[in-house]
Design a protein around this motif. Sequence first.
Motif, mmCIF file in Angstrom:
data_model
loop_
_atom_site.group_PDB
_atom_site.id
_atom_site.type_symbol
_atom_site.label_atom_id
_atom_site.label_comp_id
_atom_site.label_asym_id
_atom_site.label_seq_id
_atom_site.Cartn_x
_atom_site.Cartn_y
_atom_site.Cartn_z
ATOM 1 N N ARG A 75 15.589 -3.102 2.518
ATOM 2 C CA ARG A 75 14.259 -2.730 1.612
ATOM 3 C C ARG A 75 13.343 -4.187 1.895
ATOM 4 N NH1 ARG A 75 18.750 -1.173 -2.079
ATOM 5 N NH2 ARG A 75 19.552 -3.692 -2.379
ATOM 6 N N GLU A 78 11.754 -2.436 5.123
ATOM 7 C CA GLU A 78 11.101 -0.594 4.836
ATOM 8 C C GLU A 78 9.431 -1.099 3.912
ATOM 9 O OE1 GLU A 78 11.524 1.907 5.034
ATOM 10 O OE2 GLU A 78 13.391 1.389 6.274
ATOM 11 N N PHE A 79 9.794 -2.410 2.887
ATOM 12 C CA PHE A 79 8.719 -2.608 2.234
ATOM 13 C C PHE A 79 7.296 -3.352 3.207
ATOM 14 C CE2 PHE A 79 5.955 -5.417 -0.346
ATOM 15 C CZ PHE A 79 5.376 -4.539 -1.230
ATOM 16 N N ARG A 81 7.132 -2.814 6.175
ATOM 17 C CA ARG A 81 6.557 -1.536 7.438
ATOM 18 C C ARG A 81 5.528 -0.436 6.661
ATOM 19 N NH1 ARG A 81 12.693 -0.228 8.325
ATOM 20 N NH2 ARG A 81 12.671 -0.824 10.470
ATOM 21 N N LYS A 82 5.735 -0.378 4.816
ATOM 22 C CA LYS A 82 4.292 -0.172 4.549
ATOM 23 C C LYS A 82 3.077 -0.921 4.436
ATOM 24 C CE LYS A 82 7.158 2.701 1.477
ATOM 25 N NZ LYS A 82 7.580 2.762 0.323
ATOM 26 N N PHE A 83 3.085 -2.106 4.217
ATOM 27 C CA PHE A 83 2.020 -3.016 4.357
ATOM 28 C C PHE A 83 2.154 -3.971 5.414
ATOM 29 C CE2 PHE A 83 3.228 -1.195 -0.190
ATOM 30 C CZ PHE A 83 2.219 -1.133 -0.424
ATOM 31 N N PRO A 84 1.991 -3.590 6.365
ATOM 32 C CA PRO A 84 2.612 -4.495 7.571
ATOM 33 C C PRO A 84 1.623 -5.551 8.107
ATOM 34 C CG PRO A 84 1.536 -2.961 8.033
ATOM 35 C CD PRO A 84 1.410 -2.287 7.231
ATOM 36 N N LEU A 105 4.011 -3.052 14.575
ATOM 37 C CA LEU A 105 3.582 -3.381 13.610
ATOM 38 C C LEU A 105 2.499 -4.451 12.976
ATOM 39 C CD1 LEU A 105 6.970 -2.928 12.103
ATOM 40 C CD2 LEU A 105 5.424 -1.381 10.834
ATOM 41 N N ASN A 112 -4.660 -4.033 8.611
ATOM 42 C CA ASN A 112 -5.270 -4.098 7.818
ATOM 43 C C ASN A 112 -5.838 -5.211 7.161
ATOM 44 O OD1 ASN A 112 -3.288 -1.257 7.371
ATOM 45 N ND2 ASN A 112 -2.058 -1.633 6.018
#
Length: 117
Positions: A75, A78-79, A81-84, A105, A112
């Motif tokens: 989990r 996955e999180f 990966r959305k906010f590297p 990543l 970002n």
Amino acid sequence: MEEIFPGNGFAVIKKDDKYTIEWPQGPFDQITSYPITKELADKAFRSSDDAYEVMIYAETGLWPDRNTEEEENERVREFVRKFPELLIKVPDNQDLFTEEELKELLPLGEKNLSEEE
């Protein structure tokens, strides 16, 4: 003949070859009773966690959701990966990924972060 096996907050009742698990429930501690197998009866006495699982299973027909460390790590992965950028802000997150994943990543995270400034 009925046999009663008291547990911590519950009881298992054996009548002939049939087992039920009972415990007080609700605002007036009304006794609820559910049929279970001998295997579940045995499991209920192994530990408090096992007893809880058997009671939930008896009541709902579903096993309670127990997150394993591996599931929790997935989990988080996955999180992240959305906010590297969290790989840079929280370097310990890097331990959850392989070298190849980090090569992909980390540049995204740096991008970002530069956009935030």
